[in-house]
Design a protein around this motif. Structure first.
Motif, short mmCIF file in Angstrom:
data_model
loop_
_atom_site.label_atom_id
_atom_site.label_comp_id
_atom_site.label_asym_id
_atom_site.label_seq_id
_atom_site.Cartn_x
_atom_site.Cartn_y
_atom_site.Cartn_z
N ILE A 126 32.66 1.65 -1.36
CA ILE A 126 33.79 0.81 -0.94
C ILE A 126 33.53 -0.64 -1.33
CG2 ILE A 126 35.00 -0.10 1.06
CD1 ILE A 126 34.70 2.61 2.38
N ALA A 127 32.30 -1.11 -1.11
CA ALA A 127 31.97 -2.50 -1.48
C ALA A 127 32.07 -2.70 -2.99
CB ALA A 127 30.57 -2.83 -0.99
N ALA A 128 31.57 -1.70 -3.75
CA ALA A 128 31.66 -1.83 -5.21
C ALA A 128 33.11 -1.85 -5.67
CB ALA A 128 30.90 -0.68 -5.87
N LEU A 129 33.92 -1.00 -5.09
CA LEU A 129 35.34 -0.96 -5.45
C LEU A 129 36.04 -2.26 -5.09
CD1 LEU A 129 37.81 0.62 -6.47
CD2 LEU A 129 38.05 1.57 -4.16
N ARG A 130 35.75 -2.78 -3.91
CA ARG A 130 36.39 -4.03 -3.50
C ARG A 130 35.95 -5.21 -4.38
NH1 ARG A 130 36.45 -6.61 2.63
NH2 ARG A 130 37.56 -8.54 2.05
N THR A 131 34.65 -5.27 -4.67
CA THR A 131 34.15 -6.35 -5.53
C THR A 131 34.81 -6.30 -6.90
OG1 THR A 131 32.05 -6.34 -4.35
CG2 THR A 131 32.08 -7.37 -6.53
N ASN A 132 34.88 -5.10 -7.45
CA ASN A 132 35.49 -4.94 -8.77
C ASN A 132 36.94 -5.40 -8.77
OD1 ASN A 132 35.81 -4.13 -11.48
ND2 ASN A 132 36.47 -2.07 -10.85
N LEU A 133 37.69 -5.02 -7.73
CA LEU A 133 39.10 -5.40 -7.66
C LEU A 133 39.26 -6.90 -7.42
CD1 LEU A 133 40.55 -2.41 -5.59
CD2 LEU A 133 40.71 -2.79 -8.06
N GLU A 134 38.41 -7.48 -6.55
CA GLU A 134 38.53 -8.91 -6.29
C GLU A 134 38.22 -9.75 -7.53
OE1 GLU A 134 35.91 -9.57 -3.04
OE2 GLU A 134 37.38 -8.99 -1.49
N VAL A 135 37.18 -9.36 -8.26
CA VAL A 135 36.84 -10.09 -9.49
C VAL A 135 37.95 -9.96 -10.51
CG1 VAL A 135 35.23 -10.18 -11.43
CG2 VAL A 135 34.36 -9.93 -9.11
N SER A 136 38.49 -8.75 -10.61
CA SER A 136 39.56 -8.54 -11.58
C SER A 136 40.79 -9.36 -11.23
CB SER A 136 39.92 -7.06 -11.66
OG SER A 136 38.81 -6.31 -12.08
N LEU A 137 41.13 -9.42 -9.96
CA LEU A 137 42.30 -10.20 -9.55
C LEU A 137 42.04 -11.70 -9.63
CD1 LEU A 137 43.56 -8.13 -6.48
CD2 LEU A 137 44.58 -8.26 -8.75
N ALA A 138 40.79 -12.12 -9.42
CA ALA A 138 40.48 -13.55 -9.47
C ALA A 138 40.52 -14.07 -10.91
CB ALA A 138 39.11 -13.80 -8.85
#
Length: 495
Positions: free
Chosen positions: A271-283
């Motif tokens: 879950i943390a890896a998925l969230r980090t990936n999505l946050e970086v992509s959106l940022a």
């Protein structure tokens, strides 16, 4: 109403009532028995007295005394000749009993008659006055008077002596015993009730202590135990059983807490890896490789899905292996099928060798057995250096399946713990970041549900997992393997 009373009071009431009924019935029987026995003794005394009075009257003797039973003497015509004993001051009312019949033997016994006594004056005995008695114990014999000059008319012919068997002695004995029984029976029943209450209360005292201790044991205090009495009776066995149940509950609670903690920890990483990936992509959308980011997110989701399925499998109460009609599965076919599936995807450095006979049959379900062997293969694939060996054979009534690899092996101290959920060796954590630690736990669960066991066996090199299952006797063709191992199963009669 009675159901609201304590067990001690209900037991005391039941015991007291039972004692009252039993003692009351016994007292009634004793009273009647004593009365009848006293009457029989009075009858025997009356018969004896009748013989003696008749014999003495024949010889001109008169009997007197306060200890004599009342008696009357009749002549041959049935006329009253004399009253004796306590009847000397009494007179008779009503009909007299009949005289002895003609030619009656001297030991003639009448059937008995009824004699009514009436008072003659103020000196009359009150306990005789107005009462009716049974004339019993009579005797008849001939008397011839030698002196005819007396005031009494001489008697010629037979006389009849009647002695009255009075119930006075029997009634006196009843008055004595009644006083004892009226006070003794209720007192004895009360004593039985008190003893029952005291005994029951003392016997239930450990039960109350167990109840109080159980009331104190809560969700977070499962380490406490109920006191065990030293009596060794049913209550002490119940206390030991209760403590054994509390032991199992504590172990289950600890395992559940550990399971939840480990599951939360394992779910946190993807879950943390998925969230980090999505946050970086959106940022930084302009610098994001969207196809690569999507693949990474999909990988995390797949890992989450696999972990969730494994958790649901372990938490499920029932399993296809224990439901429906029993089937027969050929382990040799399962191993050959999985070997064909794994060879194309194995690392080039690895060799998969299969050593199986024509057919090894077990009872069970193909789907969970496929998963069991697949988990063992996945584990061997992670740690093998050059070779993986699959083998199966039948030994008596057991079927053995082995999965061996030439990797680092499992330390002896970890042979049991490795089958617990979320258990991974230190080396495994460094070599396999994607493992959830549930594969071998699921393997052990499937083996148990099939009536078998799985263990880590000694090996000169690498790890050697051995599965034992009960062998099956085939009464028809074994279930044909499907392309994916998930084809519908054909039912066979259970052996």
């Amino acid at each position: 109403m009675l159901s609201r009373l304590s067990i001690g009071l209900r037991t005391a009431l039941a015991a007291g009532l039972a004692a009252l009924l039993l003692l009351g019935g016994g007292a009634w029987w004793l009273r009647g028995h004593m009365y009848d026995a006293q009457l029989q003794a009075t009858d025997a005394e009356a018969k004896y007295q009748a013989r003696e009075i008749a014999r003495g009257f024949t010889h001109g003797q008169q009997f007197a005394g306060s200890d004599l039973l009342p008696y009357i003497i009749l002549d041959k015509d049935g006329q009253l000749v004399s009253l004796g004993g306590p009847l000397a001051t009494q007179h008779l009312t009503g009909l007299l009993p009949p005289p002895a019949p003609p030619r009656a033997p001297e030991n003639w016994q009448p059937a008995g008659g009824r004699i009514t006594i009436g008072p003659t004056g103020p000196t009359a005995a009150d306990h005789y006055s107005g009462r009716t008695f049974t004339a019993m114990g009579s005797w008849s014999m001939y008397y011839r008077a030698a002196d005819t000059s007396g005031p009494t008319k001489p008697l010629l012919g037979p006389i009849t002596v009647y002695v009255l068997a009075t119930p006075f002695a029997a009634e006196a004995s009843l008055r004595t015993v009644d006083a004892v029984l009226l006070a003794g029976v209720p007192a004895a029943a009360l004593l039985v009730a008190l003893v029952a209450w005291a005994t029951t209360s003392r016997a239930l005292r450990p039960v109350e202590a167990i109840r109080a201790e159980l009331a104190e044991i809560g969700e977070h205090r499962l380490d406490r135990r109920v006191p065990v009495p030293r009596s060794g009776d049913e209550i002490s066995r119940m206390a030991r059983t209760t403590n054994a149940t509390l032991d199992r509950l504590e172990r289950s609670a600890v395992q559940q807490q550990r399971f939840v903690a480990d599951a939360s920890h394992e779910l946190r990483s993807p879950i943390a890896a998925l969230r980090t990936n999505l946050e970086v992509s959106l940022a930084h959308p302009e610098r994001t490789d969207w196809p690569a980011a999507t693949r990474e997110a999909l990988t995390s989701v797949e890992r989450l899905q696999q972990l969730t399925e494994d958790l649901l499998f372990l938490a499920r109460n029932t399993h296809p292996a224990t439901a429906g009609q029993p089937t027969i599965v050929d382990l040799s076919a399962v191993l050959r099928e999985l070997a064909d599936q794994y060879r194309p995807v194995l690392d080039a450095r690895l060799t998969l060798r299969v050593d199986v006979p024509e057919a090894v049959l077990v009872h069970g379900s193909r789907i969970p057995l496929h998963r069991l062997v697949r988990n063992l293969l996945d584990n061997a694939q992670r740690y093998a250096e050059e070779e993986i060996v699959l083998a199966t054979r039948q030994a008596g009534h057991r079927c053995l399946l082995e999965v061996r690899d030439d990797g680092p092996g499992v330390p002896p101290a970890e042979h049991e713990r490795i089958f617990e959920p979320f258990t991974r060796l230190d080396e495994a954590r460094s070599r396999d970041a994607g493992g959830s630690g549930l594969g071998l736990a699921i393997t052990a669960d499937i083996a148990t549900r099939h009536g078998g066991t799985v263990r880590v066996a000694p090996s000169q090199r690498g790890a050697r997992f051995v599965l034992e299952l009960p062998a099956a006797v085939r009464h028809g063709p074994a279930e044909p393997p499907g392309q994916d191992g998930h084809k519908a199963l054909r039912a066979f009669p259970e052996v």
